[in-house]
Design a protein around this motif. Structure first.
Motif, PDB file in Angstrom:
ATOM      1  N   UNK B 262       0.816  -1.209   0.000  1.00 16.74           N
ATOM      2  CA  UNK B 262       0.000   0.000   0.000  1.00 16.74           C
ATOM      3  C   UNK B 262       0.857   1.270   0.000  1.00 16.74           C
ATOM      4  N   UNK B 263       0.402   2.279  -0.711  1.00 15.56           N
ATOM      5  CA  UNK B 263       1.032   3.600  -0.665  1.00 15.56           C
ATOM      6  C   UNK B 263      -0.047   4.629  -0.909  1.00 15.56           C
ATOM      7  N   UNK B 264       0.352   5.884  -1.103  1.00 20.94           N
ATOM      8  CA  UNK B 264      -0.671   6.929  -1.215  1.00 20.94           C
ATOM      9  C   UNK B 264      -1.206   7.044  -2.632  1.00 20.94           C
ATOM     10  N   UNK B 368      -5.585   0.899  12.232  1.00 22.95           N
ATOM     11  CA  UNK B 368      -6.826   0.135  12.399  1.00 22.95           C
ATOM     12  C   UNK B 368      -6.811  -1.116  11.531  1.00 22.95           C
ATOM     13  N   UNK B 369      -6.265  -0.991  10.348  1.00 19.54           N
ATOM     14  CA  UNK B 369      -6.264  -2.142   9.433  1.00 19.54           C
ATOM     15  C   UNK B 369      -5.192  -3.149   9.841  1.00 19.54           C
ATOM     16  N   UNK B 370      -3.954  -2.690   9.982  1.00 20.33           N
ATOM     17  CA  UNK B 370      -2.824  -3.604  10.112  1.00 20.33           C
ATOM     18  C   UNK B 370      -2.631  -4.074  11.548  1.00 20.33           C
ATOM     19  N   UNK B 371      -2.795  -3.186  12.509  1.00 20.97           N
ATOM     20  CA  UNK B 371      -2.464  -3.567  13.883  1.00 20.97           C
ATOM     21  C   UNK B 371      -3.699  -3.913  14.704  1.00 20.97           C
ATOM     22  N   UNK B 372      -4.719  -3.050  14.645  1.00 21.48           N
ATOM     23  CA  UNK B 372      -5.875  -3.304  15.491  1.00 21.48           C
ATOM     24  C   UNK B 372      -6.779  -4.373  14.888  1.00 21.48           C
ATOM     25  N   UNK B 380      -8.322   2.249   4.342  1.00 21.67           N
ATOM     26  CA  UNK B 380      -7.086   2.908   3.915  1.00 21.67           C
ATOM     27  C   UNK B 380      -7.192   3.318   2.448  1.00 21.67           C
ATOM     28  N   UNK B 381      -7.788   2.447   1.678  1.00 23.22           N
ATOM     29  CA  UNK B 381      -7.961   2.726   0.253  1.00 23.22           C
ATOM     30  C   UNK B 381      -8.794   3.990   0.050  1.00 23.22           C
TER      31      UNK B 381
END
Lengths: 613, 428
Positions: B262-264, B368-372, B380-381
């Motif tokens: 993922x990136x911006x 929220x996506x990766x850790x939680x 994120x998208x």
């Protein structure tokens, strides 16, 4: 004739010894062998046999009636690991009271002895009373002999005093009273299930009674034992279930077992070796067999907490002795299992014809509880440690990065040996070889050879091979960081949130032979073969596989490929559209165009040849 | 002028030095918004480690820098931090000088107007623009973060700044060499060739006329210099490495987008969710999209090559395959140059708010996506989409303002209709 009741004798020999003091002098040993401790009922039988004239004496014949009626309470727990893997726990609570229930003066002041039972004994002129409630059948073939056998269901047998005239009536009345005391269906005992055995059931206490008309015996095989029987049984104990060993007796664990038996035995016993006076003995026993093998996920370890969900914190303050015995006969040198906390106190006893060794915990001494103020005996089976073994796990949290840790153990006491470590990691865990660290004993351990082939996306995995030197008796830790890739949605498995597996690492090694560890192995070998260590015997090839890893990867939302395509294309179109707009159009002064009605009117006017509006 | 600039440099260097020493540096260097697979410092270190192990860094799929960068850092490894700081500072100082040139250009351009003195920038205003540009670049949080993460896009930015400077100075050779370097680093600056050429032609008063031989001569000369130096660079890389492995690993990687980290930008989620048989088609569409605007923009803006450079850099930053916030900071540094367009901007407030909100939401939704684990990738998208839309609106708004100002410069600021009432301008 009393000896015809030939139960095996249990003689306890208390043999206090420190672990270090292996070689004791014979004088000390002799001195200690003299410390015979007679705590079990069979011991009295030995005395019975030794002093036959007293055995025949009627108990009421010579009561010198000691002024203070002395009473004494002892509690004891024996834990024996059975060969089937089950654990056998046997509780015994013994109250001895120098009171004479049959005497002239009425016994009215009770201290340790339960009043309810005492009144029953007095009222019905009971000489001996044996009652047991059992759930399950004792599997003798698998478990060996129990300390106190009992049949499934309820069993009651009573010797009445020879002063009783209407034995059947008293028996009937007694069963009804006991039924109330123990909350059991003993009132179903009537003439249809009562017998008078002529030879089998001799009195267990003193007295050589041969007239079996005073004996009644009945069983209720259907009787189901449960909490409502345990509670009144516990109420008979001086400490109830508040302190001492009885805190362990929690019904939710006791009845979750393969065998449960609780019993009450009342009988007269000798007060002194000469048996001039008698006392009443109440022995409450509870035997339970736990199947910890299945409930403990196949492990043979046990602990007090695991069995009873309680630990011991104190002895019953009223008890003169409070001990826990653990059968360690199968563990003579301590190499099979390990008992913690360790106790220096050992006891040998001949029980059921077999000499057994027990570890003893004396609860009356504060030292038994250690600093944590609670005693939780724990038995751990010792594993035979292999010279080489390994573990592997993923460290870190979140779905972005992580670390693979591989631990390689060398348990050889003094030899270092090299191992080859091979790990193949899938491409979607991007390894960073510059983060590779190898350390043993807290020091950096540089691999002498590294072969690394980086992965190619969707083509080939990472390959990492290393030659490591494992120092003796050490743990070598290999860590490498990785980054988790986001895959295309079609590359995920059907259950993507289960994770992705990483195959086992392979450790190949030439391990020094255990034979070579033994420096005294020159005994039965020719001298010429043993001067220089022989290469062939010195090491052997071994291959060890680590655990596979399960790693979670970040996942896209599989339900919305169309949405994503639409939304992203929209954004690109916004960019394209706005630039196209600016590129192709020019700025102009806004001339508001005439409305629709005006235009229609103009068209009509043109037809008519009238000037336009 | 020198004193505030020195102060600015000291402040900027202090901030970076302080951040390098804190634990934040590690945290920042892991952020996907700041580093991409193309320019992450971790991957540079990995490439160097592979080189030390006698393995070609391009044999794996971790290292995607050009061979020059790896050899640069091979010698500068110990001074990496200083290098990155130097790159940033160099950029600003270079930009500064370049602005002087731009001022002059702007003054000349503004000689045309008739009644719209309001639109002409006063010399005092222009005097501070270089300082403002330097400030916008050096104190931009995006630049600072990118520099602290040791993202190599700082180097690319410095090369592009050098290219702009040498173009403004009119040295065609240096301009071509720096452009070749920038192109060599990441393909996209290729499109900057056109504005540079236009600017140089303008400087020499050579009209853009297909029939004129002087135009063709100069164009071919510039292209020859550019392509020649590019060829030299690529051959040099080949001789350094001894293989052509780096071509697919660097340029193939940029163009075919195999890494969906993922990136911006717009690429990662789109191609993660793409149907396999449409993948190639959309890949072509998206990559052509980056280069596509060059031709129409150069036709429209052939009189204003500096603005064309800005437009090109911005479009590359938005539509490239692995964008980072460092790319953003490059075109944002240009914004003070266009402060005279401010009165024509339509939705600058909205866009700034969206950009700020998105910048704050990136780490939150990532966590929220990766850790939680309480949000999924869509969150994120959505933010990357919004961020891209905001950038597009910003760039098109500046383009609109620029065109409108040009219109006013030729037609007067206060337009009247034929009947004398106040007119409104529309795009037609």
């Amino acid at each position: 004739i009393a000896n015809s009741y030939n139960r095996p004798t249990l003689i306890q020999l208390q043999n206090t010894r420190e672990e270090e003091e292996e070689q004791q002098t014979t004088a000390q040993q002799e001195e200690q062998t003299k410390r015979w401790e007679a705590t079990e009922l069979e011991e009295e039988h030995v005395h019975d046999a030794a002093v036959p004239p007293l055995a025949g004496d009627p108990p009421a014949a010579d009561p010198p009636s000691p002024p203070p009626s002395k009473d004494d309470f002892q509690e004891e727990l024996v834990i024996r690991p059975l060969h089937s893997g089950d654990i056998y726990a046997s509780f015994q609570f013994r109250t001895v009271w120098d009171a004479d229930f049959m005497g002239d003066q009425k016994v009215s002041h009770y201290r340790l002895f339960p009043k309810s039972l005492g009144q029953v004994i007095t009222k019905f002129s009971v000489r001996e009373l044996h009652i047991s409630f059992t759930q399950g059948y004792w599997r003798t073939m698998q478990w060996g002999q129990p300390y106190l056998p009992s049949p499934p269901g309820a069993e009651l047998w009573v010797w009445f005093q020879d002063t009783v005239t209407d034995v059947d009536g008293t028996w009937k009345e007694l069963t009804n009273v006991l039924s109330g005391i123990f909350c059991a269906s003993l009132n179903f005992i009537d003439s249809t299930n009562t017998v008078q055995p002529s030879a089998s059931f001799k009195p267990l206490g003193i007295g050589n009674v041969t007239d079996h008309s005073f004996l009644r015996y009945a069983t209720l095989p259907r009787e189901i034992v449960c909490t409502e029987n345990l509670t009144p049984w516990k109420k008979l104990l001086p400490c109830g279930s508040k302190a001492g060993l009885s805190v362990l007796l929690k019904s939710e664990k006791l009845f979750h077992s393969t065998f449960h038996s609780q019993a009450v035995h009342v009988r007269p016993v000798c007060q002194d070796p000469q048996c001039r006076t008698t006392s009443m003995e109440l022995r409450q026993t509870l035997n339970v067999v736990f199947d910890l093998h299945t409930s403990g996920q196949g492990k043979r370890e046990w602990s007090l907490f695991k069995m009873f969900s309680r630990t011991l914190t104190e002895a019953c303050p009223l008890a003169s002795s409070s001990k826990v015995y653990v059968d360690v006969t199968d563990n003579p040198q301590g190499e099979q299992f390990e008992l913690s906390p360790a106790t220096p106190l050992l006891t040998q006893a001949v029980v059921l014809g077999d000499r057994r060794t027990y570890s003893v915990y004396d609860l009356t001494q504060q030292a038994s509880f250690g600093s944590s103020r609670s005693l939780n005996m724990l038995l751990r089976w010792k594993m035979l440690r292999p010279l080489l073994h390994s573990e592997r796990y993923v460290a870190g949290y979140g779905l972005q990065a992580g670390e693979i840790h591989t631990l390689i153990y060398n348990h050889h006491p003094y030899r270092a040996f090299p191992v080859l470590l091979l790990s193949a990691v899938p491409w979607y865990l991007r390894l960073y070889i510059h983060t590779l660290t190898v350390s043993s004993k807290g020091k950096d351990n540089r691999p002498s050879y590294i072969h690394y082939q980086p992965s190619k996306d969707r083509e080939r995995p990472h390959l990492l091979e290393m030659l490591l030197q494992l120092p003796p008796n050490s743990v070598t830790e290999v860590t490498v960081e990785f980054e988790r890739a986001l895959l295309k949605w079609t590359e995920y498995t059907p259950d993507p949130n289960h994770g992705f597996y990483v195959g086992s690492s392979v450790i190949s090694a030439l391990v020094p032979s255990v034979v070579a560890m033994d420096t005294n192995s020159t005994l039965d070998r020719p001298l010429f073969s043993s001067f220089f260590p022989c290469k062939e015997e010195a090491s052997y090839f071994m291959r060890v596989y680590t655990e596979p890893l399960l790693v979670n990867l970040p996942t896209p939302d599989f339900s919305m490929p169309y949405n994503v395509i639409c939304l992203t294309c929209t954004v690109v179109a916004v960019g394209y559209g706005s630039l196209y707009n600016l590129l192709t159009r020019t700025f102009q002064v806004d001339e508001p165009s005439p409305g629709l009605a005006k235009r229609i009117a103009n068209v009509i006017r043109r037809f008519r040849g009238v000037p336009l509006l | 002028m020198a004193a505030p600039l020195a102060l600015l440099l000291i402040v900027a260097v202090t901030i970076r030095a302080a951040l390098f020493r804190t634990s934040l540096a590690n945290l920042i260097s892991e952020r996907v918004e700041v580093v991409s697979p193309l320019n992450a410092w971790k991957r540079v270190v990995e490439g160097l480690a592979l080189l030390d192990l006698d393995i070609s860094p391009y044999s794996g799929d971790v290292f995607h820098e050009t061979p020059m960068v790896i050899y640069l850092f091979h010698f500068l490894m110990d001074y990496a931090e200083i290098t990155f700081m130097g790159a940033g500072v160099k950029f600003s100082s270079l930009h500064l000088v370049s602005q002087f040139r731009k001022q002059k250009f702007a003054l000349e351009a503004d000689r045309i107007p008739m009644d719209c003195l309001e639109l002409i920038r006063s010399p005092t205003e222009m005097y501070y623009i270089p300082l403002k540009v330097a400030m916008f670049y050096l104190l931009n949080p995006f630049t600072i973060v990118s520099c602290v993460a040791k993202c190599t896009c700082g180097l690319n930015n410095a090369v592009i700044a050098l290219f702009i400077l040498s173009t403004m100075r009119g040295s065609a050779l240096l301009s071509a060499i720096f452009l070749a370097l920038a192109t060599y680093q990441s393909i996209y600056p290729l499109t900057l060739c056109v504005p540079a050429l236009l600017y140089l032609l303008q400087r020499l008063y050579i009209p853009v006329n297909v029939r004129r031989s002087s135009f063709w001569f100069y164009t071919l000369q510039y292209l020859f210099m550019f392509l020649g130096s590019l060829l030299v660079l690529i051959c040099l890389s080949f001789f350094l490495l001894g293989s052509w492995d780096f071509l697919p690993a660097v340029y193939g990687f940029i163009l075919s987008v195999p890494d969906l980290t993922p990136n911006i930008g717009l690429f990662w989620y789109f191609f993660a969710e793409m149907f396999d048989h449409f993948r190639l088609f959309f890949l072509c569409v998206f990559q052509i999209n980056v280069f596509f605007y060059t031709l129409p923009l150069s036709i429209k803006l052939k009189e204003h090559p500096v603005f064309l450079i800005f437009m090109q850099i911005a479009l590359i930053a938005i539509f490239k395959s692995y964008p980072t916030v460092g790319d953003l900071s490059l075109y944002m540094a240009f914004l003070p140059v266009w402060n005279h367009l401010y009165r024509f901007l339509r939705n600058i407030f909205l866009v700034s708010c969206v950009l700020l909100a998105c910048s704050a939401l990136f780490p939150v939704l990532w966590h929220l996506w990766i850790y939680a684990g309480s949000a999924n990738s869509n969150f994120y998208y959505a933010i990357t989409l919004l961020f891209s839309v905001a950038q597009i609106l910003l760039v098109s708004d500046y383009f609109y303002a620029f065109l409108r100002r040009e219109h006013h410069l030729t037609n007067g600021l206060y337009l009247k209709k034929k009947d004398g009432s106040e007119a409104t301008l529309v795009l037609k």
